[in-house]
Design a protein around this motif. Sequence first.
Motif, PDB file in Angstrom:
ATOM      1  N   GLY A 160       0.864  -1.218  -0.147  1.00 25.14           N
ATOM      2  CA  GLY A 160      -0.068   0.079   0.008  1.00 25.14           C
ATOM      3  C   GLY A 160       0.951   1.302  -0.089  1.00 25.14           C
ATOM      4  O   GLY A 160       2.144   1.255  -0.432  1.00 25.14           O
ATOM      5  N   PRO A 161      -0.075   2.440   0.462  1.00 22.69           N
ATOM      6  CA  PRO A 161       0.974   3.685   0.140  1.00 22.69           C
ATOM      7  C   PRO A 161       1.806   4.018   1.409  1.00 22.69           C
ATOM      8  O   PRO A 161       2.627   5.052   1.466  1.00 22.69           O
ATOM      9  N   GLY A 162       1.891   3.314   2.515  1.00 24.86           N
ATOM     10  CA  GLY A 162       2.689   3.658   3.759  1.00 24.86           C
ATOM     11  C   GLY A 162       3.358   2.272   4.048  1.00 24.86           C
ATOM     12  O   GLY A 162       3.264   1.021   3.903  1.00 24.86           O
ATOM     13  N   ARG A 163       4.410   2.301   5.191  1.00 26.31           N
ATOM     14  CA  ARG A 163       5.187   1.428   5.987  1.00 26.31           C
ATOM     15  C   ARG A 163       4.287   0.422   6.904  1.00 26.31           C
ATOM     16  O   ARG A 163       4.699  -0.626   7.168  1.00 26.31           O
ATOM     17  N   ALA A 164       3.272   0.855   7.036  1.00 27.34           N
ATOM     18  CA  ALA A 164       2.293  -0.012   7.950  1.00 27.34           C
ATOM     19  C   ALA A 164       1.722  -1.031   7.402  1.00 27.34           C
ATOM     20  O   ALA A 164       1.038  -2.129   7.698  1.00 27.34           O
ATOM     21  N   TYR A 165       1.611  -1.133   5.917  1.00 31.23           N
ATOM     22  CA  TYR A 165       1.170  -2.076   5.143  1.00 31.23           C
ATOM     23  C   TYR A 165       2.189  -3.201   4.944  1.00 31.23           C
ATOM     24  O   TYR A 165       3.390  -3.125   5.423  1.00 31.23           O
ATOM     25  N   ALA A 166       1.539  -4.425   4.608  1.00 25.55           N
ATOM     26  CA  ALA A 166       2.272  -5.843   4.515  1.00 25.55           C
ATOM     27  C   ALA A 166       3.485  -5.447   3.444  1.00 25.55           C
ATOM     28  O   ALA A 166       3.221  -4.955   2.414  1.00 25.55           O
ATOM     29  N   VAL A 167       4.627  -6.042   3.928  1.00 23.48           N
ATOM     30  CA  VAL A 167       5.679  -6.196   2.905  1.00 23.48           C
ATOM     31  C   VAL A 167       5.323  -7.360   1.988  1.00 23.48           C
ATOM     32  O   VAL A 167       5.148  -8.336   2.557  1.00 23.48           O
ATOM     33  N   THR A 168       5.452  -7.096   0.837  1.00 19.39           N
ATOM     34  CA  THR A 168       5.150  -7.972  -0.209  1.00 19.39           C
ATOM     35  C   THR A 168       6.459  -8.631  -0.831  1.00 19.39           C
ATOM     36  O   THR A 168       6.608  -9.729  -1.427  1.00 19.39           O
ATOM     37  N   HIS A 169       7.695  -7.863  -0.808  1.00 16.69           N
ATOM     38  CA  HIS A 169       8.866  -8.320  -1.355  1.00 16.69           C
ATOM     39  C   HIS A 169       9.975  -7.619  -0.660  1.00 16.69           C
ATOM     40  O   HIS A 169       9.980  -6.587  -0.268  1.00 16.69           O
ATOM     41  N   ARG A 170      10.853  -8.624  -0.346  1.00 18.98           N
ATOM     42  CA  ARG A 170      12.259  -7.886   0.198  1.00 18.98           C
ATOM     43  C   ARG A 170      13.348  -8.630  -0.422  1.00 18.98           C
ATOM     44  O   ARG A 170      13.370  -9.842  -0.436  1.00 18.98           O
ATOM     45  N   GLN A 171      14.399  -7.751  -0.461  1.00 15.46           N
ATOM     46  CA  GLN A 171      15.723  -8.468  -0.871  1.00 15.46           C
ATOM     47  C   GLN A 171      16.835  -7.477  -0.218  1.00 15.46           C
ATOM     48  O   GLN A 171      16.761  -6.274  -0.582  1.00 15.46           O
ATOM     49  N   ASP A 172      17.904  -8.223   0.369  1.00 16.62           N
ATOM     50  CA  ASP A 172      18.818  -7.811   0.846  1.00 16.62           C
ATOM     51  C   ASP A 172      20.234  -7.958   0.239  1.00 16.62           C
ATOM     52  O   ASP A 172      20.540  -9.206   0.046  1.00 16.62           O
ATOM     53  N   GLY A 173      20.856  -7.024  -0.710  1.00 18.85           N
ATOM     54  CA  GLY A 173      21.860  -7.328  -1.575  1.00 18.85           C
ATOM     55  C   GLY A 173      22.823  -7.857  -0.947  1.00 18.85           C
ATOM     56  O   GLY A 173      23.418  -7.382   0.170  1.00 18.85           O
ATOM     57  N   GLN A 174      23.323  -9.111  -1.612  1.00 16.60           N
ATOM     58  CA  GLN A 174      24.647  -9.762  -1.202  1.00 16.60           C
ATOM     59  C   GLN A 174      25.972  -9.472  -1.795  1.00 16.60           C
ATOM     60  O   GLN A 174      26.932  -9.763  -1.563  1.00 16.60           O
ATOM     61  N   ARG A 175      25.504  -8.974  -3.153  1.00 16.96           N
ATOM     62  CA  ARG A 175      26.523  -8.937  -4.262  1.00 16.96           C
ATOM     63  C   ARG A 175      27.321  -7.638  -4.358  1.00 16.96           C
ATOM     64  O   ARG A 175      26.575  -6.661  -3.776  1.00 16.96           O
ATOM     65  N   GLY A 176      28.425  -7.363  -4.791  1.00 14.59           N
ATOM     66  CA  GLY A 176      29.130  -5.993  -4.675  1.00 14.59           C
ATOM     67  C   GLY A 176      28.070  -5.195  -5.711  1.00 14.59           C
ATOM     68  O   GLY A 176      27.427  -5.709  -6.604  1.00 14.59           O
ATOM     69  N   TYR A 177      28.253  -3.923  -5.594  1.00 18.17           N
ATOM     70  CA  TYR A 177      27.403  -2.952  -6.452  1.00 18.17           C
ATOM     71  C   TYR A 177      27.557  -3.510  -8.031  1.00 18.17           C
ATOM     72  O   TYR A 177      26.352  -3.249  -8.560  1.00 18.17           O
ATOM     73  N   ALA A 178      28.440  -3.292  -8.532  1.00 19.54           N
ATOM     74  CA  ALA A 178      28.746  -3.569  -9.863  1.00 19.54           C
ATOM     75  C   ALA A 178      28.630  -5.023 -10.529  1.00 19.54           C
ATOM     76  O   ALA A 178      27.633  -5.133 -11.493  1.00 19.54           O
ATOM     77  N   ALA A 179      28.912  -6.112  -9.428  1.00 23.09           N
ATOM     78  CA  ALA A 179      28.629  -7.158  -9.736  1.00 23.09           C
ATOM     79  C   ALA A 179      27.021  -7.551  -9.941  1.00 23.09           C
ATOM     80  O   ALA A 179      26.493  -8.451 -10.649  1.00 23.09           O
ATOM     81  N   GLY A 180      26.386  -6.837  -8.914  1.00 26.43           N
ATOM     82  CA  GLY A 180      24.944  -7.223  -8.833  1.00 26.43           C
ATOM     83  C   GLY A 180      23.938  -5.949  -9.306  1.00 26.43           C
ATOM     84  O   GLY A 180      22.642  -6.262  -9.176  1.00 26.43           O
ATOM     85  N   PHE A 181      24.637  -5.016 -10.068  1.00 22.01           N
ATOM     86  CA  PHE A 181      23.858  -3.870 -10.317  1.00 22.01           C
ATOM     87  C   PHE A 181      22.546  -4.342 -11.496  1.00 22.01           C
ATOM     88  O   PHE A 181      21.350  -3.887 -11.245  1.00 22.01           O
ATOM     89  N   GLN A 182      22.640  -4.886 -12.485  1.00 23.77           N
ATOM     90  CA  GLN A 182      21.929  -5.141 -13.532  1.00 23.77           C
ATOM     91  C   GLN A 182      20.717  -6.229 -13.011  1.00 23.77           C
ATOM     92  O   GLN A 182      19.737  -6.124 -13.297  1.00 23.77           O
ATOM     93  N   GLY A 183      21.107  -7.066 -12.141  1.00 24.05           N
ATOM     94  CA  GLY A 183      20.330  -7.979 -11.494  1.00 24.05           C
ATOM     95  C   GLY A 183      19.564  -7.380 -10.767  1.00 24.05           C
ATOM     96  O   GLY A 183      18.144  -7.497 -10.578  1.00 24.05           O
TER      97      GLY A 183
END
Length: 490
Positions: A254-277
């Motif tokens: 929804g429009p605020g942080r009180a709404y349920a999280v539908t997707h979450r991803q914590d990046g584990q790769r370096g910025y260049a290695a993971g940028f396009q992904g």
Amino acid sequence: MTLSPNQTLERNRRLIDDLRARPAETPWLEFKENNADASLIGKLVSALSNAARLADQHFGYLVWGVRDGNHEAVGTSFDFATKREQGQPFELWLANRLQPGLDFRFEEVDYRGVRLVLLTIPAAGTAPIEFDRISYVRIGSATPRLSDHPERLRALWARLQPYAWEAGLTAQFVTGDDVLARLDYANYFDLTGQRLPDNRHGIFDRLQADRLIQQDVGGHWNITNLGAILFAKRLADFGPSLERKGVRFVAYGGPGRAYAVTHRQDGQRGYAAGFQGLIDFIDGLLPRNEHIGSAFREERPLYPAIAIRELVANALIHQDMTITGAGPLIELFSDRMEITNPGAPLVSPDRFLDAPPRSRNEALASLMRRMRLCEEQGTGIDKVLTAVELHQLPPPDFRTEGEAVRVVFFAPRRFADMTPEERVRACYQHAALKYESGQRMTNATLRDRLGIDPRNASQASVIIRLAVGSDLIRPADPEHPRAGYVPFWA
């Protein structure tokens, strides 16, 4: 990365091998046998730290138990652990007299059957290192005051200015196999448009040339912060401080942080290695509008891809890497996207478009531009605002929030649904974009930008008056009202 006790001992032995093999002492290296004079040690710490920065070394060294003349390892009776000075443990006494603070390290080394003491001294990072409020430097075997040698003082300040987080070390004394296992070196060669060498020497030579790695002692290597943050296969391999700088993405229902999280991803790769992904992942979650062309229906994303790509790249490049426990954050809501990076801006957000580009992380920015992961210096925000105007989106909001910069990127909304503040901000950004392209904003160009019917020209006039009254724009020529408008800084 912290070395194990056995790795630390082995590295120290290899380091002392290398230091003893030098034909003579250097400005950043001093040998002593048993001299334990506290004041002398303090002066040497200041001198060796400053000299190391002048010589582009990460560390200076003071070794007890090695004879100065022939570098023979004879052992030492100096005991830093039990030594006291003015009623204080010696290390505490020394630390309290060094400014800026210095993370020096005393270590006892069992070296070929004799006891040595190794003092590792980081090179000066932000200012000349002082002992008892006086800076020193090494010249030959002398340790004079730095102020008595203004040419060296000037040279030191010149070296200190470009020193940056990227040059720091995140992993030390790793094998060549470890370097290749931890860094996505194939991606580096692909992104930089270089042919992958057919031998390890060629690979390491190129990685070292771009300061992603550097040689350590005994055939081992160090990995720099720059190398890890750009090309780590797993940021967690470099410890929690690097891992927390991974890009975090959160989508809400929804429009605020009180709404349920539908997707979450914590990046584990370096910025260049993971940028396009990362960009592909975001693109796959974005809602789309159906567009009917001359023959086919096609789906188009609500947000222009070039704007998202550039805003994400800007967040990576312009963050303050010295802020611990924080990294770039991308949040997707039902009506907007917010991109936040740690660190107060170096220029005011309302001047992002025109101010000369500045970055805390010049090496990171330069390499990302070389790899075409972001636009050339100074053109990124132009591309963002141009794409926003082309799609007639509400104007993005660049703002400072505490010690962070946040960009709010809005989904499509009709002119009638925009707030007065958004209309004025759109007017200012439009005037700035026109000025940067050598043109001037007029009532007609603002109507086109906001999708206002020409029959309602008075609506554009009201917005222009509000923007002038807010000191965001001004008439290009007060004597000729039809000459158009320019931003306040023009």
